[in-house]
Design a protein around this motif. Sequence first.
Motif, PDB file in Angstrom:
ATOM      1  N   ILE A 218       0.850  -1.225  -0.088  1.00 36.32           N
ATOM      2  CA  ILE A 218       0.037   0.144  -0.086  1.00 36.32           C
ATOM      3  C   ILE A 218       1.049   1.273  -0.091  1.00 36.32           C
ATOM      4  O   ILE A 218       1.827   1.501   0.832  1.00 36.32           O
ATOM      5  CB  ILE A 218      -1.062   0.007   0.926  1.00 36.32           C
ATOM      6  CG1 ILE A 218      -1.877  -1.085   1.141  1.00 36.32           C
ATOM      7  CG2 ILE A 218      -1.833   1.274   1.328  1.00 36.32           C
ATOM      8  CD1 ILE A 218      -2.736  -1.348   2.425  1.00 36.32           C
ATOM      9  N   GLY A 221      -3.360   5.585   1.418  1.00 33.52           N
ATOM     10  CA  GLY A 221      -4.489   5.394   1.949  1.00 33.52           C
ATOM     11  C   GLY A 221      -4.506   4.004   2.872  1.00 33.52           C
ATOM     12  O   GLY A 221      -3.372   3.559   3.038  1.00 33.52           O
ATOM     13  N   SER A 222      -5.566   3.738   3.590  1.00 29.30           N
ATOM     14  CA  SER A 222      -5.573   2.535   4.487  1.00 29.30           C
ATOM     15  C   SER A 222      -7.117   1.937   4.333  1.00 29.30           C
ATOM     16  O   SER A 222      -8.076   2.551   3.988  1.00 29.30           O
ATOM     17  CB  SER A 222      -5.408   2.806   5.977  1.00 29.30           C
ATOM     18  OG  SER A 222      -6.337   3.610   6.465  1.00 29.30           O
ATOM     19  N   GLY A 240      -2.480  -0.348   6.127  1.00 37.02           N
ATOM     20  CA  GLY A 240      -2.105   1.114   5.738  1.00 37.02           C
ATOM     21  C   GLY A 240      -0.766   1.205   5.056  1.00 37.02           C
ATOM     22  O   GLY A 240      -0.361   0.147   4.619  1.00 37.02           O
ATOM     23  N   ASP A 241      -0.476   2.388   5.095  1.00 38.55           N
ATOM     24  CA  ASP A 241       0.777   2.842   4.145  1.00 38.55           C
ATOM     25  C   ASP A 241       2.104   1.629   4.401  1.00 38.55           C
ATOM     26  O   ASP A 241       2.381   1.500   5.584  1.00 38.55           O
ATOM     27  CB  ASP A 241       1.246   4.002   4.158  1.00 38.55           C
ATOM     28  CG  ASP A 241       0.548   5.095   3.650  1.00 38.55           C
ATOM     29  OD1 ASP A 241      -0.430   4.781   2.828  1.00 38.55           O
ATOM     30  OD2 ASP A 241       0.533   6.490   3.983  1.00 38.55           O
ATOM     31  N   ALA A 251     -10.773  -4.923  -0.303  1.00 40.63           N
ATOM     32  CA  ALA A 251     -10.717  -3.630   0.715  1.00 40.63           C
ATOM     33  C   ALA A 251     -12.070  -3.156   1.053  1.00 40.63           C
ATOM     34  O   ALA A 251     -12.859  -2.795   0.350  1.00 40.63           O
ATOM     35  CB  ALA A 251     -10.045  -2.298   0.049  1.00 40.63           C
ATOM     36  N   SER A 254     -12.478   1.360   2.365  1.00 40.72           N
ATOM     37  CA  SER A 254     -11.924   2.431   1.837  1.00 40.72           C
ATOM     38  C   SER A 254     -10.826   2.179   0.554  1.00 40.72           C
ATOM     39  O   SER A 254     -10.691   1.017   0.363  1.00 40.72           O
ATOM     40  CB  SER A 254     -10.784   3.281   2.980  1.00 40.72           C
ATOM     41  OG  SER A 254     -11.682   3.483   4.148  1.00 40.72           O
ATOM     42  N   ILE A 256      -7.605   2.279  -1.722  1.00 44.34           N
ATOM     43  CA  ILE A 256      -6.208   2.245  -1.488  1.00 44.34           C
ATOM     44  C   ILE A 256      -5.494   2.077  -2.646  1.00 44.34           C
ATOM     45  O   ILE A 256      -6.014   1.905  -3.916  1.00 44.34           O
ATOM     46  CB  ILE A 256      -5.666   1.050  -0.885  1.00 44.34           C
ATOM     47  CG1 ILE A 256      -6.107  -0.175  -1.233  1.00 44.34           C
ATOM     48  CG2 ILE A 256      -6.363   1.567   0.883  1.00 44.34           C
ATOM     49  CD1 ILE A 256      -5.815  -1.265  -0.497  1.00 44.34           C
TER      50      ILE A 256
END
Length: 704
Positions: A218, A221-222, A240-241, A251, A254, A256
């Motif tokens: 990634i 985003g998360s 997350g990142d 996902a 959200s 990503i």
Amino acid sequence: MHTAGTSPAHPAHARSEHIPSPSDQSEHTGHGGHAGHSDHVAMFRRLFWIMFALAVPVVFASDMFAMLVGYSLPDATWIAWISPVLGTVMFAWGGSPFLTGAVSEIRSRAPGMMLLIALAITVAFVASMGASLGVLDHQLDFWWELALLIVIMLLGHWVEMRSLAQTTSALDSLAALLPDTAERVEGDGVVSVAPDQLQLGDVVIVRPGGRVPADGTIVAGSASMDESMITGESRTVRRGDGEQVVAGTVATDSGIRVQVTAVGQDTALAGIGRLVADAQNSTSRAQRIADTAAGWLFWFALGAAVITAVVWTQFGMGDDAVIRTITVLVIACPHALGLAIPLVVSIATERAARGGVLVKDRLALETMRTVDTVLFDKTGTLTKGEPTVTAVEVTGNRTPDEVLALAAAAETDSEHPLARAIVTAAQLRNLTVPAATDFRSSPAIGVSVDVNGTRIQVGGPALLEQEHATELPIADRWRRDGAIILHVLADGVVIGALGLADEIRAESRAAIDALHDRGITVVMITGDADAVAKSVATELGVDRYFAGVKPEDKSHSVADLQQEGRTVAMVGDGVNDAPALAQADVGIAIGAGTDVAIASAGVILASDDPRSVLSVIELSRASYRKMKQNLWWAAGYNLISVPLAAGVLAPVGFVLPMSVGAILMSLSTIIVAANAQLLRRLDLTPDASTGALGDGSRDPVSTS
């Protein structure tokens, strides 16, 4: 993966999220690779009916059959050539599958049923043609026997191939987990490409509810990732990142951006595919008991024929030596043996289907009777695979129903699995859920709404930290039990907490108790944390459990149990179960599971009731008894009739006539068919409370 002592945050979903399922996508990908079975079914069906039509005039125009039954044939030359002409067609056309199969057995140096059938029909054809041409004794006119032999063998193989044709492609189902297209970032825009066109370093966008097209990291985003199809973890995991995501995962809440780090055969999904293929190949070499019996019968018949020829020749009876030798070879052909196993399999699978059990692999059915260890996947098998509200704790003068109703009001507009569980719990209690406005969701924190001027919030530890609130004391005990913990706040003050867990199926305890009654060890395996696994294992009374198991380690766990000398049946429903299902001695897929799990298993349970495993055990035991009984009937006929046909009792004046041998052969076939029909009386309905099967669960004519 979460460990004991942590509670995942509770994000909210977009309102119109749709997560595609493997079954959805398989509609686009299709299935292939198994046309061979379908082709064989069609070939044997077509050949059977054509040969059946040709066999009728061959049999009724045969002098030997007419003499045996007691009628006279018209004295016309053309009548005498009906059997030779049509019999030759039957030998060359209807016998071709067995002749080519015999060549294959010779090349592989594994003589079996095909070679024995080919030998019998070839000898019968040569002898009959010689008799029709006047070269050999008229007693060697076996045209009617040749015709019946080919028809019965084709019927047996038609039934056999039909039982093998019900299958799907595991690897196609794995591929179906990937999205049809991937959104690749190119400059300031986005281009839709096929997943197989992605290259290392590409950046792709995964939108809410979308599947990751390739393994990657990634970069923006998360999201809460649904990794249950790959890891078996029943909870979503926040990524997350800089964190890795795997192709095929979803996902849930959200969008990503993911930078591709592995494509094609290097992805985790492809690795699972290789595990499935390797395990299936390693178990597909097992020898079927009918082939073994036919192999021994081949050498028995061949040895008897050689001895017969030598002995009768030594006594100076050349003509009798030829007649006796050919009679031995023809009588030795396994009419009944050709039906003994496939007929049992066909009836057993039909009976099983009516009981909610689909048998794909005859070896799995036969092996199930020897299983001493059943390994259940937890999520979706022993449990429902979805969160359920299991407890509500309140503060002050609030009531559990009031807190649950407010939580449901906050979650009504969310499509997250935990939100649906809370709303469902309120509906089951017939609670009046107040109207809410100003719905807001914060990924990794929770949701908030306005209810009659009060701000209601529901979320995990991050929400408490944001609001500087303290979790309720009960949370520690819930956490030890492996529950997901969400707190409910009113204007920033904690008014209650909800404990959610993967709900255990009501039938699971009865199934495990019934397995224990049969002396079978029950083991549970899961990708969940130890606290979750221990809680479920304790409640159900399983003997052992494995927690936090990765996909590749599930098949290793099965192998470890097998190395302990155990015969293992694996029961599961997810993609991560597929390698273990294929590795196990018997793979049993819950029918509500994924296509790949179903394709990797030898047995499929149409329902999600784990008690159906008991039906498989009983069906296996009853079917095996029938197989043994039929093999003894079929082989027993040969063991008795072949020596008699060879003339072992000739010194006392008895030699088995060909006609009597044919009657015994037909009788053997009838007995085998009738015995197999008794399987239809098997009762596979589990008792609602005990898990035991109905009164008919024992073989009606068990002679073991």
